[in-house]
Design a protein around this motif. Structure first.
Motif, PDB file in Angstrom:
ATOM      1  N   THR A   1     -35.118  -9.687 -47.160  1.00 51.30           N
ATOM      2  CA  THR A   1     -35.952  -8.578 -47.610  1.00 51.30           C
ATOM      3  C   THR A   1     -37.072  -8.349 -46.601  1.00 51.30           C
ATOM      4  O   THR A   1     -37.520  -9.277 -45.919  1.00 51.30           O
ATOM      5  CB  THR A   1     -36.587  -8.846 -48.989  1.00 51.30           C
TER       6      THR A   1
ATOM      7  N   SER B   1     -33.755  -4.350 -48.326  1.00 50.31           N
ATOM      8  CA  SER B   1     -33.292  -5.428 -49.197  1.00 50.31           C
ATOM      9  C   SER B   1     -31.795  -5.619 -48.979  1.00 50.31           C
ATOM     10  O   SER B   1     -30.990  -4.756 -49.334  1.00 50.31           O
ATOM     11  CB  SER B   1     -33.575  -5.082 -50.658  1.00 50.31           C
TER      12      SER B   1
ATOM     13  N   ASN C   1     -39.237  -3.192 -51.879  1.00 53.76           N
ATOM     14  CA  ASN C   1     -39.038  -3.585 -50.494  1.00 53.76           C
ATOM     15  C   ASN C   1     -38.490  -2.410 -49.692  1.00 53.76           C
ATOM     16  O   ASN C   1     -37.676  -1.617 -50.199  1.00 53.76           O
ATOM     17  CB  ASN C   1     -38.051  -4.756 -50.418  1.00 53.76           C
TER      18      ASN C   1
END
Length: 325
Positions: free
Chosen positions: A34, A8, A5
């Motif tokens: 996220t 996050s 990601n």
């Protein structure tokens, strides 16, 4: 292999440190979210909900300014952006972060350098990063963004004081996009922009980022503005996410009284102000500008319809007495 990601956040708590006569204040507590590669996420909440604090911290700007002014600081949880943990991040790593993260502050349009033309302002980040960058190419890239953001190309030759507030904000958005950021964090990018083009401006931001395979976190108080562009929205209330998912799904099955209130507002069946209290129904007022404004003179743009204040979008607001955006 699953891509990491680009952002996050896990159980993040952010605090403004004490200074002068003001005690420490916790603006965000237990925030989790996220943002995946290529995803456009809207962060929605009322004034004082902590959304601007999150944008300021996640962009790395809070850490960069910490030595000069009291800045919010992560005191709990984890916030990772582009693989860098921002809690207690060392200053040496902030440069790596800002290479990939673009940031548009809520008041960015009001802080443009007054003696630079729009062309110079938008192209400047390219030339600061690489002084050998071709200036003609930089100008063309700047002009393309200005045109995409529904501003006349002639705007390129103007100075900030010749533009309305909404036009200046769109110039700031173009400046934030010029470096092709992996993640753009835009805090109320349509502040002051005429209501008729707000959604279109957000569409441009989302479209450009998607075309690059890049992501965006767009902070707003206006669900309608995000409706066409955001893959998901996170509704934040008093520093905590109280709704998360595609906009229509979040509103169709609200799990928190604040989200219920948002759904009622959009459906036009909100209860009387007396039921919720006057403070909760006040809106942030934004100046509006016309899509094509007449030239203005002096330090401020000419008054007229383009500077009428908008009555807002009906979202309830949190307690604003603490001065947190």
């Amino acid at each position: 292999m699953v891509e990491r990601n680009v952002l996050s956040a896990s159980d993040v708590t952010i605090e403004y440190p004490s200074h002068s006569v003001s005690p420490a204040f916790t603006a965000v507590k237990g925030f989790t979210l996220t943002v995946a590669p290529g995803e456009i996420v809207g962060l929605v909440g009322s004034s004082g909900s902590g959304k601007s604090t999150l944008a300021h911290v996640a962009s790395g700007q809070a850490a960069l300014r910490a030595s000069k002014e009291p800045s919010p600081k992560i005191i709990g949880g984890s916030l990772e952006v582009l693989g860098l943990e921002l809690r207690n991040i060392r200053r040496g790593k902030l440069g790596r972060l800002t290479l990939g993260v673009g940031y548009v502050a809520q008041d960015a349009g009001s802080k443009l350098t007054s003696n630079m033309t729009v062309a110079e302002l938008v192209a400047e980040p390219l030339l600061l990063r690489d002084r050998r960058y071709d200036r003609h190419e930089a100008g063309l890239k700047a002009a393309t963004l200005i045109d995409a953001l529904l501003l006349p190309v002639g705007t390129m030759l103007k100075l900030p004081h010749e533009l309305s507030s909404g036009q200046r904000q769109r110039v700031a958005v173009a400046r934030g996009l010029i470096l092709d950021p992996v993640l753009l964090i835009a805090d109320e990018p349509t502040a002051g922009v005429d209501v008729s083009v707000r959604s279109a401006v957000v569409d441009v931001i989302a479209g450009l980022q998607r075309a690059r395979g890049a992501s965006a976190l767009i902070v707003s108080h206006d669900l309608d503005t995000l409706r066409r562009s955001a893959d998901r929205v996170a509704v934040i209330h008093e520093g905590v996410v109280v709704g998360l998912g595609p906009i229509d799904d979040v509103l169709a099955d609200p799990r928190h009284p604040y989200v219920v209130r948002l759904a009622e507002e959009l459906n036009g069946d909100a209860p009387d102000a007396d039921e919720y209290g006057e403070d909760e129904l006040e809106d942030d007022d934004y100046e509006q500008d016309e899509i094509h404004d007449e030239p203005a003179t002096g330090d401020e743009p000419a008054t007229g319809d383009e500077l009428e204040t908008d009555d807002g979008d009906g979202l309830p607001t949190d307690d604003e007495t603490r001065g947190i955006r």
